[in-house]
Design a protein around this motif. Structure first.
Motif, PDB file in Angstrom:
ATOM      1  N   GLN A  81       6.647 -18.209  -0.485  1.00 27.13           N
ATOM      2  CA  GLN A  81       5.513 -18.995  -0.973  1.00 27.13           C
ATOM      3  C   GLN A  81       5.075 -20.045   0.048  1.00 27.13           C
ATOM      4  O   GLN A  81       3.944 -20.527  -0.006  1.00 27.13           O
ATOM      5  CB  GLN A  81       5.881 -19.696  -2.282  1.00 27.13           C
ATOM      6  CG  GLN A  81       6.318 -18.761  -3.404  1.00 27.13           C
ATOM      7  CD  GLN A  81       7.815 -18.567  -3.450  1.00 27.13           C
ATOM      8  OE1 GLN A  81       8.453 -18.391  -2.406  1.00 27.13           O
ATOM      9  NE2 GLN A  81       8.392 -18.622  -4.646  1.00 27.13           N
ATOM     10  N   ARG A 132      11.457  -8.427   5.364  1.00 26.08           N
ATOM     11  CA  ARG A 132      10.547  -8.268   4.241  1.00 26.08           C
ATOM     12  C   ARG A 132      10.887  -9.283   3.162  1.00 26.08           C
ATOM     13  O   ARG A 132      12.064  -9.657   3.002  1.00 26.08           O
ATOM     14  CB  ARG A 132      10.621  -6.852   3.675  1.00 26.08           C
ATOM     15  CG  ARG A 132      10.099  -5.784   4.641  1.00 26.08           C
ATOM     16  CD  ARG A 132       8.639  -6.008   4.992  1.00 26.08           C
ATOM     17  NE  ARG A 132       8.193  -5.214   6.112  1.00 26.08           N
ATOM     18  CZ  ARG A 132       7.380  -4.155   6.002  1.00 26.08           C
ATOM     19  NH1 ARG A 132       6.948  -3.782   4.814  1.00 26.08           N
ATOM     20  NH2 ARG A 132       6.990  -3.499   7.069  1.00 26.08           N
ATOM     21  N   MET A 143      10.469  -7.040  -2.284  1.00 29.03           N
ATOM     22  CA  MET A 143       9.545  -6.016  -1.790  1.00 29.03           C
ATOM     23  C   MET A 143      10.340  -4.763  -1.419  1.00 29.03           C
ATOM     24  O   MET A 143      11.344  -4.839  -0.721  1.00 29.03           O
ATOM     25  CB  MET A 143       8.766  -6.516  -0.571  1.00 29.03           C
ATOM     26  CG  MET A 143       7.906  -5.424   0.070  1.00 29.03           C
ATOM     27  SD  MET A 143       7.011  -5.967   1.538  1.00 29.03           S
ATOM     28  CE  MET A 143       5.691  -6.909   0.773  1.00 29.03           C
ATOM     29  N   HIS A 198      -6.022 -14.433   2.683  1.00 32.25           N
ATOM     30  CA  HIS A 198      -6.119 -13.043   2.263  1.00 32.25           C
ATOM     31  C   HIS A 198      -5.072 -12.183   2.965  1.00 32.25           C
ATOM     32  O   HIS A 198      -4.495 -11.271   2.350  1.00 32.25           O
ATOM     33  CB  HIS A 198      -7.523 -12.506   2.556  1.00 32.25           C
ATOM     34  CG  HIS A 198      -8.598 -13.276   1.866  1.00 32.25           C
ATOM     35  ND1 HIS A 198      -9.937 -13.211   2.230  1.00 32.25           N
ATOM     36  CD2 HIS A 198      -8.555 -14.156   0.825  1.00 32.25           C
ATOM     37  CE1 HIS A 198     -10.650 -13.986   1.446  1.00 32.25           C
ATOM     38  NE2 HIS A 198      -9.841 -14.585   0.587  1.00 32.25           N
ATOM     39  N   GLU A 253      -1.479 -12.926   1.554  1.00 29.40           N
ATOM     40  CA  GLU A 253      -1.358 -12.361   0.205  1.00 29.40           C
ATOM     41  C   GLU A 253      -1.120 -10.856   0.265  1.00 29.40           C
ATOM     42  O   GLU A 253      -0.268 -10.313  -0.442  1.00 29.40           O
ATOM     43  CB  GLU A 253      -2.625 -12.658  -0.591  1.00 29.40           C
ATOM     44  CG  GLU A 253      -2.591 -12.145  -2.021  1.00 29.40           C
ATOM     45  CD  GLU A 253      -3.875 -12.429  -2.776  1.00 29.40           C
ATOM     46  OE1 GLU A 253      -3.955 -12.063  -3.967  1.00 29.40           O
ATOM     47  OE2 GLU A 253      -4.802 -13.011  -2.177  1.00 29.40           O
ATOM     48  N   ALA A 254      -1.858 -10.176   1.140  1.00 26.60           N
ATOM     49  CA  ALA A 254      -1.692  -8.730   1.267  1.00 26.60           C
ATOM     50  C   ALA A 254      -0.354  -8.374   1.901  1.00 26.60           C
ATOM     51  O   ALA A 254       0.302  -7.403   1.491  1.00 26.60           O
ATOM     52  CB  ALA A 254      -2.834  -8.155   2.094  1.00 26.60           C
ATOM     53  N   LEU A 285       2.503 -10.063   1.783  1.00 27.03           N
ATOM     54  CA  LEU A 285       3.611 -10.318   0.869  1.00 27.03           C
ATOM     55  C   LEU A 285       3.666  -9.305  -0.274  1.00 27.03           C
ATOM     56  O   LEU A 285       4.731  -9.044  -0.833  1.00 27.03           O
ATOM     57  CB  LEU A 285       3.513 -11.741   0.301  1.00 27.03           C
ATOM     58  CG  LEU A 285       3.705 -12.879   1.303  1.00 27.03           C
ATOM     59  CD1 LEU A 285       3.518 -14.224   0.623  1.00 27.03           C
ATOM     60  CD2 LEU A 285       5.073 -12.811   1.967  1.00 27.03           C
ATOM     61  N   GLU A 286       2.524  -8.719  -0.602  1.00 26.20           N
ATOM     62  CA  GLU A 286       2.508  -7.761  -1.712  1.00 26.20           C
ATOM     63  C   GLU A 286       2.610  -6.308  -1.247  1.00 26.20           C
ATOM     64  O   GLU A 286       3.292  -5.494  -1.874  1.00 26.20           O
ATOM     65  CB  GLU A 286       1.235  -7.945  -2.533  1.00 26.20           C
ATOM     66  CG  GLU A 286       1.193  -7.072  -3.786  1.00 26.20           C
ATOM     67  CD  GLU A 286       0.014  -7.395  -4.688  1.00 26.20           C
ATOM     68  OE1 GLU A 286      -0.165  -6.687  -5.702  1.00 26.20           O
ATOM     69  OE2 GLU A 286      -0.734  -8.354  -4.368  1.00 26.20           O
ATOM     70  N   PHE A 287       1.950  -5.995  -0.124  1.00 27.26           N
ATOM     71  CA  PHE A 287       1.882  -4.595   0.296  1.00 27.26           C
ATOM     72  C   PHE A 287       2.518  -4.330   1.662  1.00 27.26           C
ATOM     73  O   PHE A 287       2.730  -3.178   2.018  1.00 27.26           O
ATOM     74  CB  PHE A 287       0.416  -4.136   0.351  1.00 27.26           C
ATOM     75  CG  PHE A 287      -0.313  -4.288  -0.950  1.00 27.26           C
ATOM     76  CD1 PHE A 287      -0.134  -3.367  -1.976  1.00 27.26           C
ATOM     77  CD2 PHE A 287      -1.173  -5.355  -1.158  1.00 27.26           C
ATOM     78  CE1 PHE A 287      -0.809  -3.500  -3.179  1.00 27.26           C
ATOM     79  CE2 PHE A 287      -1.856  -5.494  -2.361  1.00 27.26           C
ATOM     80  CZ  PHE A 287      -1.667  -4.563  -3.379  1.00 27.26           C
ATOM     81  N   GLN A 305      -0.149  -1.263   4.328  1.00 25.25           N
ATOM     82  CA  GLN A 305      -1.421  -1.171   3.609  1.00 25.25           C
ATOM     83  C   GLN A 305      -2.375  -2.326   3.947  1.00 25.25           C
ATOM     84  O   GLN A 305      -3.375  -2.524   3.261  1.00 25.25           O
ATOM     85  CB  GLN A 305      -1.172  -1.161   2.097  1.00 25.25           C
ATOM     86  CG  GLN A 305      -0.339   0.002   1.605  1.00 25.25           C
ATOM     87  CD  GLN A 305      -0.198   0.009   0.093  1.00 25.25           C
ATOM     88  OE1 GLN A 305      -1.166  -0.212  -0.641  1.00 25.25           O
ATOM     89  NE2 GLN A 305       1.018   0.255  -0.384  1.00 25.25           N
ATOM     90  N   GLN A 339      -6.246  -3.254   2.450  1.00 26.10           N
ATOM     91  CA  GLN A 339      -6.386  -4.378   1.537  1.00 26.10           C
ATOM     92  C   GLN A 339      -7.317  -5.466   2.086  1.00 26.10           C
ATOM     93  O   GLN A 339      -7.978  -6.167   1.328  1.00 26.10           O
ATOM     94  CB  GLN A 339      -5.011  -4.988   1.244  1.00 26.10           C
ATOM     95  CG  GLN A 339      -4.045  -4.052   0.548  1.00 26.10           C
ATOM     96  CD  GLN A 339      -4.526  -3.633  -0.830  1.00 26.10           C
ATOM     97  OE1 GLN A 339      -5.133  -4.430  -1.547  1.00 26.10           O
ATOM     98  NE2 GLN A 339      -4.259  -2.383  -1.202  1.00 26.10           N
TER      99      GLN A 339
END
Length: 891
Positions: A225, A371, A375, A437, A440-441, A443-445, A449, A453
């Motif tokens: 975070q 990672r 995740m 942006h 955020e992408a 950390l999630e994907f 990807q 994204q």
């Protein structure tokens, strides 16, 4: 006094701090109000509303303690003893150790002890009250309530920093499993300060990348975070470049905050600045022997970033006081290196080698190796991930900086993954420069990807393609080796990236960005009117266009000077107030109706631009005009291209832009051998690259065009980015025989090699007899205020684009204009004139003659002077010689 423990234990005996200078400074700050003048009383004593707020915070502290589980009897005793003092705005000194002693014998768990310690920290506001200090236990002050005006106080150094592991190790073999800070808490700002300090101690690019990569890995693994605020703080920014979010902190606010917190007088602070030359060093020295009333909880990375956002959002009446209060709160809580880099961040100059390219490289490598928790790891064959099995096979490489060191197979595979990750992340960023942006992408994907994204988006500017300078048409024909190209007029205007979108509800959105991604939509309501006309009268739903905005005569459409354009207001311009008409000369199209055109060759992009956007004059009141740049094709023959170039020289353009129409190959000679090879040369839109497919032929680059000037270096500013350790730009001056002094005329930052920069820094090392922060030599710099002044001792030959009337320079003032001087636009260093003394330098009269000559030739003479030159770090630069790195912010 030794550093306070974080647990509630009695203080150990302490020794008095030695050093009359520091002690005297502290005595002055903490002296009784009777010894202060009225101004000091007002400055050091909090106002009623502020004190009331602080006392309320003090009461809340005990409520927090009560809620965390303190027994009723202990809480009541604390409230009776200390709450009454707070409520009464007591002017006596609060003895911190005595407060600790109240808890002795109380059975508290470690967690509750820590909770109460944190609750005490809300009393930090009292540290601004002169009496709220810790005094030594003497016979005169054994009982509380008998704290007479102290003549000596014990202090605690704040230069002690937490111990962190070295970040300079090889990221591939360094483990990030063990958290370097308390794992139950977010990362402290001290970790980021330690990272910045480590960066400042090396110039090795490999070491810089290692430090950044390892620091980012720790954050990703233990508190993802905090990754976003960490990236912004490392990059010395608080938002994407296209958002108008600025700290708005002037030097005076920072200076007052340091004085308020440290107690230094303005004279003492100025003396300290003269000796250190850096605001961060000043704050560090000013607060090095100071302690607060109660130990503060550690600053967190997120806390510092949020504070910067709060500063940027402080507007209206009282904003200055609000900003200063936030800065003071940060300074009070900061310790050790945190102070230095906190102030440098507030001053927007952290002075480390962490430029954007390095941060993106490190971020990509960090995600290859680490990672976020939770995740799902991609398969081992992913081009963007190195699994534990692969990393386990990598051998230790103690000579990692030695390029001749053999690389084992496993390391080679990891390095290939690094390259793939860096490529995709940098490509995404230059097309969508928004850390929010991207993080955020990621950390999630993950990197796999990221391209899907985060895409090119209307309303978010992409970094523009940049041209490489050339010296002649012969050089252009030689470089392109028969490949088809187009030659376009390089108009003397303002480069603009125009974004437009027609929503499903019919609502139109228009954004206009500068070359440096600054939002200048409010400056051009006439262009907004033009774009809306285009969208309403065509089938176009959305587009992103590259163009040049040029001032024109509204009667006949003839081109006017850049100075005319610069005379327009910059913000909140009303359509009815526009007095300078403009035309948008479009030359490229990167996006149209949902289709990204970046990978299309220039010929296809240009054809799409011509087909969907014909030249138009809306004929509306105040609306801008739209046209295409005038061009000449290489297929028309070299004679026609040379005639076109001659028109550019004689007209009101800066020169030509030569653009490759179709992708091809050119012959390139190896830098290490004499062998040649065929090198691909794409005609695609290369964001943020100075590509050979776009060649820039400007008037001032052509040998033999106009006279050069002999100017004297008389001052400089600290460089940015890659040039942070050098002087850049350099202030140059003319010799004014009448006044018997040198007069500043322009700044120069082009034409220098890295070797020249190094030698220049050696000749004019800060603090030497040839370089001073004060103007010691007979030079008049006018409105140009360098950070340091040089002893005039050498002459440089300088060539520029043209001579311009300047609101800043005073050179030749009174000869051409009674209120403006002359300056050289786009100055470029040619050589050192060792055969000339400073008295042989060019004169104001000679400069005025050059101005009259170019007026007679009808050349473009009125481009606005410099404003402020910004040192640009060019991605992909070899470092051998600067390209055309001047960036002009019009005034």
């Amino acid at each position: 006094m030794p550093k306070r423990s974080s647990t509630l234990t009695p203080s150990s005996p302490t020794k008095r701090v030695k050093g009359d200078v520091s002690q005297g400074r502290l005595d002055s700050f903490f002296a009784h109000t009777s010894s202060m003048g009225p101004s000091n009383i007002n400055e050091r004593t909090a106002g009623p509303s502020r004190r009331n707020s602080q006392m309320d915070d003090g009461k809340i502290a005990f409520e927090i303690a009560k809620g965390e589980g303190l027994d009723i009897e202990t809480t009541r005793r604390l409230e009776q003893t200390w709450g009454s003092k707070i409520a009464a705005h007591s002017s006596e000194v609060i003895d911190v150790d005595a407060l600790d002693n109240e808890l002795q014998g109380t059975s508290l768990s470690p967690a509750l002890k820590e909770s109460f310690e944190v609750s005490k920290s809300v009393l930090e506001g009292l540290s601004h009250i002169p009496y709220a200090v810790k005094v030594p236990k003497t016979s005169q002050s054994k009982s509380r309530g008998n704290f007479s005006s102290p003549t000596r106080i014990q202090v605690e150094t704040s230069s002690v920093s937490p111990s962190y592991p070295s970040l300079a190790g090889d990221p591939i073999t360094l483990s990030s499993v063990d958290c370097p800070w308390n794992p139950v808490s977010p990362p402290p700002y001290s970790f980021l300060a330690y990272t910045l300090s480590s960066l400042s101690q090396t110039r090795s690019r490999i070491a810089i990348l290692n430090i950044l990569t390892n620091a980012i890995r720790f954050v990703i693994q233990h508190h993802p975070q905090s990754l976003l605020p960490a990236l912004y703080l490392l990059s010395n920014t608080i938002s994407p470049p296209y958002l108008s979010i600025e700290l708005g902190l002037g030097p005076s606010i920072i200076s007052k905050a340091i004085r308020h917190v440290s107690g230094l007088t303005p004279v003492a602070l100025k003396r300290l600045y003269n000796s250190t030359g850096d605001p961060g060093d000043v704050a560090f020295e000013a607060k090095s022997n100071l302690r607060t009333l109660i130990p503060h909880p550690p600053l967190r990375i997120q806390t510092v970033y949020d504070s910067l956002l709060n500063i940027s959002q402080s507007k209206g009446d009282g904003a200055t006081k609000q900003k200063q209060a936030i800065v003071e709160k940060l300074l009070v809580a900061a310790k050790g290196e945190e102070i230095r880099y906190l102030v440098r961040t507030l001053s927007q100059n952290i002075r480390v080698g962490a430029v954007r390219t390095s941060i993106l490289t490190a971020l990509a490598r960090a995600f290859v190796l680490t990672r976020p928790p939770g995740m799902r790891s991609p398969p081992e064959d992913s081009p963007y991930f190195a699994g534990t099995d692969l990393i386990g096979e990598v051998k230790e490489n103690p000579n990692i900086e030695n390029k001749k060191t053999a690389i084992d197979t496993a390391r080679g595979i990891v390095l290939e993954k690094f390259a793939s990750a860096e490529g995709v992340l940098k490509k995404v960023y230059v097309q969508h420069p928004n850390y929010d942006h991207i993080v955020e992408a990621l950390l999630e994907f993950g990197l796999e990807q990221l391209s899907d994204q985060v895409k090119l988006t209307v309303g978010i500017p992409l970094h523009p393609t940049l041209g490489s300078p050339t010296r002649s048409l012969d050089e252009i024909y030689e470089r392109l080796n028969g490949l088809a190209f187009t030659a376009e007029f390089k108009y003397d205007g303002q480069r603009a990236q125009i974004h437009a979108l027609k929503g499903a509800d019919g609502r139109l959105t228009v954004k206009i960005f500068s070359r440096h991604l600054e939002d200048m939509t409010d400056k051009y309501p006439d262009i907004i009117s033009l774009v809306k006309y285009i969208l309403e009268t065509s089938e176009t739903q959305s587009f992103v266009m590259d163009s040049e905005i040029v001032a024109i005569d509204p009667n006949d459409g003839s081109l006017k000077s850049f100075q005319e354009l610069s005379n327009r207001a910059r913000k909140d311009v009303k359509l009815e107030d526009i007095k300078v008409s403009v035309c948008v000369f479009a030359f490229d199209l990167m996006y149209h109706n949902g289709q990204v055109l970046l990978e299309e060759p220039f010929r296809a992009r240009r054809e799409c631009l011509s087909r969907h956007f014909p030249a138009v004059d809306p004929g509306l009141q105040g609306a801008a005009r739209f046209a295409h740049v005038e061009c000449c094709e290489s297929e028309d023959g070299r004679e026609n291209v040379e005639f076109f170039w001659q028109r550019a020289v004689e007209g009101r353009s800066e020169g030509l832009m030569i653009k490759l129409l179709d992708s091809g190959e050119v012959i390139a000679e190896s830098s290490t051998t004499s062998k040649t090879r065929r090198k691909p040369l794409p005609a695609t839109y290369e964001s943020d690259k100075r590509t050979m497919a776009w060649l820039k032929l400007k008037k001032d680059y052509v040998t033999g065009l106009g006279d050069s000037l002999d100017l004297v270096p008389i001052g400089a500013w600290h460089g940015n980015g890659r040039k942070a350790q050098w002087w850049s730009p350099i202030l140059l001056g003319l010799w004014d025989e009448t006044a018997g002094q040198l007069v500043g005329v322009c700044k120069c930052m082009s034409g220098f090699t890295d070797e020249f920069y190094k030698n220049l820094s050696a000749r004019y090392s800060e603090g030497s007899e040839s370089c001073s922060r004060n103007s010691q030599w007979n030079c008049n710099t006018g409105g140009l205020r360098p950070e340091v002044y040089f002893r005039p001792q050498e002459v440089w030959e300088i060539r520029g684009a043209d001579i311009t009337l300047s609101p800043i320079s005073i050179a030749a003032m009174g000869i051409i204009s009674p209120s403006r001087g002359l300056s050289l636009r786009f100055p470029r260093f040619i050589r050192v004139r060792e055969d000339k003394s400073i008295h042989d330098a060019s004169t104001p009269e000679f400069l005025a003659k050059m101005w009259r000559d170019q007026e007679g030739r009808g050349r473009n003479t009125t481009g606005v002077d410099d404003g402020e030159l910004v040192d640009a770090d060019l991605p992909g630069s070899s470092g051998e010689e600067d390209d055309d790195t001047e960036i002009t912010i019009s005034s």
